[in-house]
Design an enzyme around this catalytic site. Sequence first.
Site, PDB file in Angstrom:
ATOM      1  N   ASP A  14      15.386   9.052   9.621  1.00  0.00           N
ATOM      2  CA  ASP A  14      15.513  10.301  10.377  1.00  0.00           C
ATOM      3  C   ASP A  14      15.563  11.538   9.482  1.00  0.00           C
ATOM      4  OD1 ASP A  14      15.598   8.747  12.671  1.00  0.00           O
ATOM      5  OD2 ASP A  14      17.781   8.578  12.625  1.00  0.00           O
ATOM      6  N   LYS A  17      10.550  12.788   8.747  1.00  0.00           N
ATOM      7  CA  LYS A  17       9.229  12.325   8.281  1.00  0.00           C
ATOM      8  C   LYS A  17       8.124  12.727   9.253  1.00  0.00           C
ATOM      9  CE  LYS A  17      10.895   8.152   8.308  1.00  0.00           C
ATOM     10  NZ  LYS A  17      12.305   8.476   8.556  1.00  0.00           N
ATOM     11  N   GLY A  41      11.621   6.543  15.271  1.00  0.00           N
ATOM     12  CA  GLY A  41      11.427   7.623  16.240  1.00  0.00           C
ATOM     13  C   GLY A  41      11.080   8.855  15.433  1.00  0.00           C
ATOM     14  N   HIS A  42       9.809   9.250  15.459  1.00  0.00           N
ATOM     15  CA  HIS A  42       9.344  10.368  14.637  1.00  0.00           C
ATOM     16  C   HIS A  42       9.020  11.554  15.538  1.00  0.00           C
ATOM     17  CE1 HIS A  42       8.049   7.412  11.204  1.00  0.00           C
ATOM     18  NE2 HIS A  42       9.331   7.353  11.501  1.00  0.00           N
ATOM     19  N   GLN A 224      11.698   4.524   8.750  1.00  0.00           N
ATOM     20  CA  GLN A 224      13.054   4.294   8.241  1.00  0.00           C
ATOM     21  C   GLN A 224      13.229   5.036   6.903  1.00  0.00           C
ATOM     22  OE1 GLN A 224      11.396   1.056   9.485  1.00  0.00           O
ATOM     23  NE2 GLN A 224      12.057   2.067  11.340  1.00  0.00           N
TER      24      GLN A 224
HETATM   25  P1  GDP Z   1      12.062  10.968  11.337  1.00  0.00           P
HETATM   26  O1  GDP Z   1      12.463   9.681  11.945  1.00  0.00           O
HETATM   27  O2  GDP Z   1      12.237  10.975   9.856  1.00  0.00           O
HETATM   28  O3  GDP Z   1      10.672  11.408  11.717  1.00  0.00           O
HETATM   29  O4  GDP Z   1      13.053  12.074  11.900  1.00  0.00           O
HETATM   30  P2  GDP Z   1      13.524  12.228  13.454  1.00  0.00           P
HETATM   31  O5  GDP Z   1      12.402  12.778  14.226  1.00  0.00           O
HETATM   32  O6  GDP Z   1      14.151  10.982  13.926  1.00  0.00           O
HETATM   33  O7  GDP Z   1      14.710  13.262  13.281  1.00  0.00           O
HETATM   34  C1  GDP Z   1      14.507  14.514  12.750  1.00  0.00           C
HETATM   35  C2  GDP Z   1      14.961  15.545  13.801  1.00  0.00           C
HETATM   36  O8  GDP Z   1      15.126  16.799  13.167  1.00  0.00           O
HETATM   37  C3  GDP Z   1      13.954  15.787  14.895  1.00  0.00           C
HETATM   38  O9  GDP Z   1      14.640  16.136  16.065  1.00  0.00           O
HETATM   39  C4  GDP Z   1      13.151  16.971  14.376  1.00  0.00           C
HETATM   40  O10 GDP Z   1      12.557  17.743  15.421  1.00  0.00           O
HETATM   41  C5  GDP Z   1      14.218  17.749  13.700  1.00  0.00           C
HETATM   42  N1  GDP Z   1      13.784  18.543  12.535  1.00  0.00           N
HETATM   43  C6  GDP Z   1      12.859  18.259  11.595  1.00  0.00           C
HETATM   44  N2  GDP Z   1      12.856  19.191  10.621  1.00  0.00           N
HETATM   45  C7  GDP Z   1      13.804  20.097  10.966  1.00  0.00           C
HETATM   46  C8  GDP Z   1      14.309  21.277  10.356  1.00  0.00           C
HETATM   47  O11 GDP Z   1      13.894  21.689   9.284  1.00  0.00           O
HETATM   48  N3  GDP Z   1      15.324  21.931  11.005  1.00  0.00           N
HETATM   49  C9  GDP Z   1      15.839  21.495  12.182  1.00  0.00           C
HETATM   50  N4  GDP Z   1      16.815  22.189  12.727  1.00  0.00           N
HETATM   51  N5  GDP Z   1      15.385  20.385  12.781  1.00  0.00           N
HETATM   52  C10 GDP Z   1      14.386  19.691  12.176  1.00  0.00           C
HETATM   53  P1  IMO Z   2      13.003   6.376  11.556  1.00  0.00           P
HETATM   54  O1  IMO Z   2      11.600   5.925  11.193  1.00  0.00           O
HETATM   55  C1  IMO Z   2      17.274   5.661  11.394  1.00  0.00           C
HETATM   56  C2  IMO Z   2      18.611   1.478  11.515  1.00  0.00           C
HETATM   57  C3  IMO Z   2      19.372   1.034  12.740  1.00  0.00           C
HETATM   58  C4  IMO Z   2      20.267  -0.035  12.118  1.00  0.00           C
HETATM   59  C5  IMO Z   2      19.368  -0.675  11.086  1.00  0.00           C
HETATM   60  C6  IMO Z   2      18.690  -1.956  11.540  1.00  0.00           C
HETATM   61  O2  IMO Z   2      13.057   7.122  12.828  1.00  0.00           O
HETATM   62  O3  IMO Z   2      13.622   7.079  10.402  1.00  0.00           O
HETATM   63  P2  IMO Z   2      16.681  -2.459  13.208  1.00  0.00           P
HETATM   64  O4  IMO Z   2      16.519  -2.138  14.661  1.00  0.00           O
HETATM   65  O5  IMO Z   2      15.618  -1.895  12.343  1.00  0.00           O
HETATM   66  O6  IMO Z   2      16.887  -3.929  12.962  1.00  0.00           O
HETATM   67  O7  IMO Z   2      18.082  -1.764  12.797  1.00  0.00           O
HETATM   68  O8  IMO Z   2      18.379   0.291  10.771  1.00  0.00           O
HETATM   69  N1  IMO Z   2      17.283   2.102  11.782  1.00  0.00           N
HETATM   70  C7  IMO Z   2      17.038   3.415  11.691  1.00  0.00           C
HETATM   71  N2  IMO Z   2      17.862   4.444  11.437  1.00  0.00           N
HETATM   72  N3  IMO Z   2      15.960   5.877  11.560  1.00  0.00           N
HETATM   73  C8  IMO Z   2      15.121   4.849  11.796  1.00  0.00           C
HETATM   74  O9  IMO Z   2      13.790   4.997  11.845  1.00  0.00           O
HETATM   75  C9  IMO Z   2      15.652   3.541  11.907  1.00  0.00           C
HETATM   76  N4  IMO Z   2      15.132   2.325  12.158  1.00  0.00           N
HETATM   77  C10 IMO Z   2      16.132   1.446  12.068  1.00  0.00           C
HETATM   78  O10 IMO Z   2      20.100   2.095  13.304  1.00  0.00           O
HETATM   79  O11 IMO Z   2      21.335   0.572  11.452  1.00  0.00           O
HETATM   80 MG    MG Z   3      13.707   8.954  13.452  1.00  0.00          MG
END
Ligand code: GDP
Ligand code: IMO
Ligand code: MG
Length: 424
Positions: A14, A17, A41-42, A224
């Site tokens: 998270d 990415k 979840g991207h 991840q």
């Molecule tokens: P990922 O799994 O690495 O793609 O990240 P996620 O999408 O799960 O979580 C990142 C969250 O931060 C999302 O809700 C994005 O919309 C948000 N986000 C990304 N970059 C920024 C930033 O620079 N500032 C803020 N406030 N939110 C951001």
């Molecule tokens: P993105 O791509 C954050 C965590 C879960 C748990 C552990 C194992 O959005 O960054 P799993 O279901 O993979 O067997 O769970 O890994 N986890 C993540 N945490 N971002 C993710 O993906 C994750 N994918 C798995 O919360 O701790």
């Molecule tokens: Mg994510």
Amino acid sequence: MKNNMIVLGCQWGDEGKGKIVDLLAAKSDIIARFQGGANAGHTIVVGDVKYVLHLIPSGIIHPGKSCYIGNGVVLDPWGFLEELDFLKSKGIDYAGRLWISPATNMVMPYHKLIDAVQEKNRGTKSIGTTMRGIGPTYIDKVARNGIRVIDLFNPDRLKKRLEFQKTIKAQYLTGSEDERADLELTFNKLMDLVDIFKPLVADVSLALYNANKEGKTILFEGAQGTLLDVDLGTYPFATSSNTTVGGALTGLGVGPHMINEVVGVIKAYTTRVGAGPFPTELVDDIGEKIRHQGDEYGATTGRPRRCGWLDLVALRHAIRINGVDTIAVTKLDVLDCLDEIKVCTSYIINGITMNEVPLDLSEFAHAKPVYKTLPGWEVSSTGKTAFDELGENARNYLKYVADDLDVKIRIISTGPRREDTIMM
Ligand code: GDP
Ligand code: IMO
Ligand code: MG
């Protein structure tokens, strides 16, 4: 000069990415996912529209870009269809530019059932998985009991492989009233997918090799983060795939020369979802403030993310393992709300100062962070688009981190939207 980049998480996932891949996809021809599954979840925000993608490469949002799902991914075929419907509902045409490797293992309904049972059995030692069946699917892959996309096109073989699950998974499947244990139902549901999947299957390894030779630019999208890597992360509190750079090679069938730059994504602080050690975790008002300001709730499960200070010890580990060349620092704006900001520079474990992540997880769990305190910034960084527009303290924070990690900053993200970005 052509520059194939790989975008990887350097923390516990998270990191943002999705946003970074979306930005870099603008200058790429192809975007390829190599591991993980719908546990990811991207998030990408374009104008007023928010896209959350789990399996489909984040590049799909850009018209005309080709997207590939490699053999290293575990693909939930029904989740995948939901994602296609979601894209359709947003007016995104993916026809002829989305491909899946026939060697990709599929998440079966029984994998999700087993994920839930195994988590329950772990009791107080549960990992806090996303319940997407990820671990059980990778277990089957390695045990050579998996169901792959190619099996869809050989119903006799598929039926036999499914029937065999009864023998090896009797503990979970025999006598279960859960619909997910019904193998005949699963077979029939899979048969409904054959015609949908047929036009999507391609030799991903060969396609990427040829595209690279033709001078096309490829962007590799990690899921991840490094500390969730099954080998190099905080095992057993990890996911079940190689989230690090090597995962791209095996997960797509490409050689190392195909990657020209490793971009590590680093959130300006740290978050983690699920259980496991987190030395810089803040279980206080500051942690709450960061969660609120950063909207730190899981994009896949909606769970509140644990929040804490930036951890340079853990990041050094990630930079080294992945051979990170440049970093993208995200969510700098979230720290606007704080008067002072801490950065963990070393750990104290059993009275000894350590600059590297300990190999023994129980030591990691007892690590006491040593902090350097830096001043908060005088000016808001929210939505800023040039480095010079940031306050001096924000610039110093970024320089301090980049110097410690000995990497160049490529991108600074100052908000969730595409335009909230500083390209360096
Ligand atoms: P990922 O799994 O690495 O793609 O990240 P996620 O999408 O799960 O979580 C990142 C969250 O931060 C999302 O809700 C994005 O919309 C948000 N986000 C990304 N970059 C920024 C930033 O620079 N500032 C803020 N406030 N939110 C951001
Ligand atoms: P993105 O791509 C954050 C965590 C879960 C748990 C552990 C194992 O959005 O960054 P799993 O279901 O993979 O067997 O769970 O890994 N986890 C993540 N945490 N971002 C993710 O993906 C994750 N994918 C798995 O919360 O701790
Ligand atoms: Mg994510």
